[in-house]
Motif scaffolding. Structure first.
Motif, PDB file in Angstrom:
ATOM      1  N   ASP A   1       0.838  -1.204   0.000  1.00 20.88           N
ATOM      2  CA  ASP A   1       0.000   0.000   0.000  1.00 20.88           C
ATOM      3  C   ASP A   1       0.872   1.252   0.000  1.00 20.88           C
ATOM      4  O   ASP A   1       2.097   1.180   0.107  1.00 20.88           O
ATOM      5  N   ALA A   2       0.219   2.397  -0.126  1.00 22.41           N
ATOM      6  CA  ALA A   2       0.935   3.672  -0.214  1.00 22.41           C
ATOM      7  C   ALA A   2       1.719   3.972   1.056  1.00 22.41           C
ATOM      8  O   ALA A   2       2.802   4.552   1.002  1.00 22.41           O
ATOM      9  N   PHE A   3       1.188   3.592   2.205  1.00 17.35           N
ATOM     10  CA  PHE A   3       1.886   3.832   3.467  1.00 17.35           C
ATOM     11  C   PHE A   3       3.262   3.165   3.440  1.00 17.35           C
ATOM     12  O   PHE A   3       4.272   3.776   3.791  1.00 17.35           O
ATOM     13  N   ASN A   4       3.305   1.924   2.984  1.00 13.90           N
ATOM     14  CA  ASN A   4       4.576   1.193   2.933  1.00 13.90           C
ATOM     15  C   ASN A   4       5.490   1.706   1.825  1.00 13.90           C
ATOM     16  O   ASN A   4       6.712   1.685   1.971  1.00 13.90           O
ATOM     17  N   GLU A   5       4.938   2.161   0.721  1.00 11.93           N
ATOM     18  CA  GLU A   5       5.748   2.764  -0.348  1.00 11.93           C
ATOM     19  C   GLU A   5       6.459   4.005   0.191  1.00 11.93           C
ATOM     20  O   GLU A   5       7.654   4.196  -0.014  1.00 11.93           O
ATOM     21  N   LEU A   6       5.712   4.843   0.869  1.00 11.45           N
ATOM     22  CA  LEU A   6       6.261   6.080   1.420  1.00 11.45           C
ATOM     23  C   LEU A   6       7.314   5.773   2.483  1.00 11.45           C
ATOM     24  O   LEU A   6       8.386   6.381   2.505  1.00 11.45           O
ATOM     25  N   LYS A   7       7.023   4.822   3.332  1.00  8.95           N
ATOM     26  CA  LYS A   7       7.947   4.433   4.404  1.00  8.95           C
ATOM     27  C   LYS A   7       9.257   3.875   3.827  1.00  8.95           C
ATOM     28  O   LYS A   7      10.335   4.199   4.307  1.00  8.95           O
ATOM     29  N   GLU A   8       9.142   3.079   2.789  1.00  8.82           N
ATOM     30  CA  GLU A   8      10.323   2.427   2.200  1.00  8.82           C
ATOM     31  C   GLU A   8      11.163   3.378   1.354  1.00  8.82           C
ATOM     32  O   GLU A   8      12.381   3.390   1.437  1.00  8.82           O
ATOM     33  N   TYR A   9      10.501   4.189   0.511  1.00  9.36           N
ATOM     34  CA  TYR A   9      11.234   4.972  -0.482  1.00  9.36           C
ATOM     35  C   TYR A   9      11.350   6.456  -0.165  1.00  9.36           C
ATOM     36  O   TYR A   9      12.108   7.168  -0.808  1.00  9.36           O
ATOM     37  N   GLY A  10      10.574   6.957   0.774  1.00 14.37           N
ATOM     38  CA  GLY A  10      10.688   8.357   1.179  1.00 14.37           C
ATOM     39  C   GLY A  10       9.764   9.295   0.431  1.00 14.37           C
ATOM     40  O   GLY A  10       9.188   8.966  -0.610  1.00 14.37           O
ATOM     41  N   THR A  11       9.639  10.476   0.980  1.00 18.70           N
ATOM     42  CA  THR A  11       8.714  11.492   0.475  1.00 18.70           C
ATOM     43  C   THR A  11       9.043  11.940  -0.942  1.00 18.70           C
ATOM     44  O   THR A  11       8.157  12.048  -1.783  1.00 18.70           O
TER      45      THR A  11
ATOM     46  N   ARG B   1      -1.726  10.175   1.325  1.00 16.73           N
ATOM     47  CA  ARG B   1      -0.285  10.280   1.586  1.00 16.73           C
ATOM     48  C   ARG B   1       0.350  11.322   0.673  1.00 16.73           C
ATOM     49  O   ARG B   1       1.230  12.067   1.088  1.00 16.73           O
ATOM     50  N   TYR B   2      -0.093  11.378  -0.570  1.00 14.11           N
ATOM     51  CA  TYR B   2       0.414  12.400  -1.487  1.00 14.11           C
ATOM     52  C   TYR B   2       0.066  13.793  -0.965  1.00 14.11           C
ATOM     53  O   TYR B   2       0.923  14.672  -0.900  1.00 14.11           O
ATOM     54  N   LEU B   3      -1.181  13.982  -0.561  1.00 12.31           N
ATOM     55  CA  LEU B   3      -1.591  15.279  -0.019  1.00 12.31           C
ATOM     56  C   LEU B   3      -0.801  15.623   1.237  1.00 12.31           C
ATOM     57  O   LEU B   3      -0.394  16.769   1.433  1.00 12.31           O
ATOM     58  N   GLN B   4      -0.574  14.635   2.076  1.00  5.91           N
ATOM     59  CA  GLN B   4       0.206  14.854   3.294  1.00  5.91           C
ATOM     60  C   GLN B   4       1.617  15.338   2.942  1.00  5.91           C
ATOM     61  O   GLN B   4       2.119  16.285   3.543  1.00  5.91           O
ATOM     62  N   CYS B   5       2.246  14.709   1.955  1.00 10.22           N
ATOM     63  CA  CYS B   5       3.596  15.099   1.542  1.00 10.22           C
ATOM     64  C   CYS B   5       3.611  16.516   0.971  1.00 10.22           C
ATOM     65  O   CYS B   5       4.484  17.322   1.311  1.00 10.22           O
ATOM     66  N   VAL B   6       2.659  16.821   0.097  1.00 19.76           N
ATOM     67  CA  VAL B   6       2.611  18.138  -0.540  1.00 19.76           C
ATOM     68  C   VAL B   6       2.318  19.228   0.492  1.00 19.76           C
ATOM     69  O   VAL B   6       2.981  20.272   0.520  1.00 19.76           O
ATOM     70  N   LEU B   7       1.339  18.988   1.355  1.00 20.26           N
ATOM     71  CA  LEU B   7       0.971  19.996   2.350  1.00 20.26           C
ATOM     72  C   LEU B   7       2.064  20.188   3.397  1.00 20.26           C
ATOM     73  O   LEU B   7       2.217  21.281   3.949  1.00 20.26           O
ATOM     74  N   ALA B   8       2.852  19.159   3.670  1.00 19.88           N
ATOM     75  CA  ALA B   8       3.927  19.260   4.657  1.00 19.88           C
ATOM     76  C   ALA B   8       5.067  20.153   4.176  1.00 19.88           C
ATOM     77  O   ALA B   8       5.894  20.581   4.979  1.00 19.88           O
TER      78      ALA B   8
END
Length: 109
Positions: free
Chosen positions: A17-27, A66-73
């Motif tokens: 899932d996207a959570f694991n993609e983000l965790k593994e490869y980074g923002t 997760r994409y929105l979280q990355c962009v908004l952060a």
């Protein structure tokens, strides 16, 4: 032109899932690999004009969140409180979200 064959053991499907993609490869990798589609008006979420994401299991809701979280952060003035599971909400929060969701008008492009 000859067709090249790719052995199945070399095929990579990605994480579960996207959570694991983000965790593994980074923002950075995650946001660059995310494909936006104008029909879905993702900028409305970024600008605060849209607030709800709904859809069937496996349709990309978590990936979009997760994409929105990355962009908004990227803007330090944005307060981001990620909620991963509905169990993270108490019963009053859940009731308020159900009431709000029943008043949504769905707009299609």
């Amino acid at each position: 032109m000859a067709v090249q064959k790719l052995p199945l053991d070399k095929l990579i499907f990605g994480k579960t899932d996207a959570f694991n993609e983000l965790k593994e490869y980074g923002t950075d990798w995650f946001t660059k690999s995310f494909l936006t589609y104008e029909k879905y008006r993702i900028n409305n979420f970024i600008k605060g004009k849209s607030y709800f994401i709904c859809g069937e299991k496996g349709t990309g809701k978590t990936a979009l969140l997760r994409y929105l979280q990355c962009v908004l952060a990227e803007d330090p003035y944005n307060l981001i409180i990620p909620i991963r599971f509905k169990t993270d909400l108490d019963s009053e929060d859940k009731k308020a979200m159900v009431r709000a969701a029943t008043n949504i008008k769905v707009l299609y492009a």
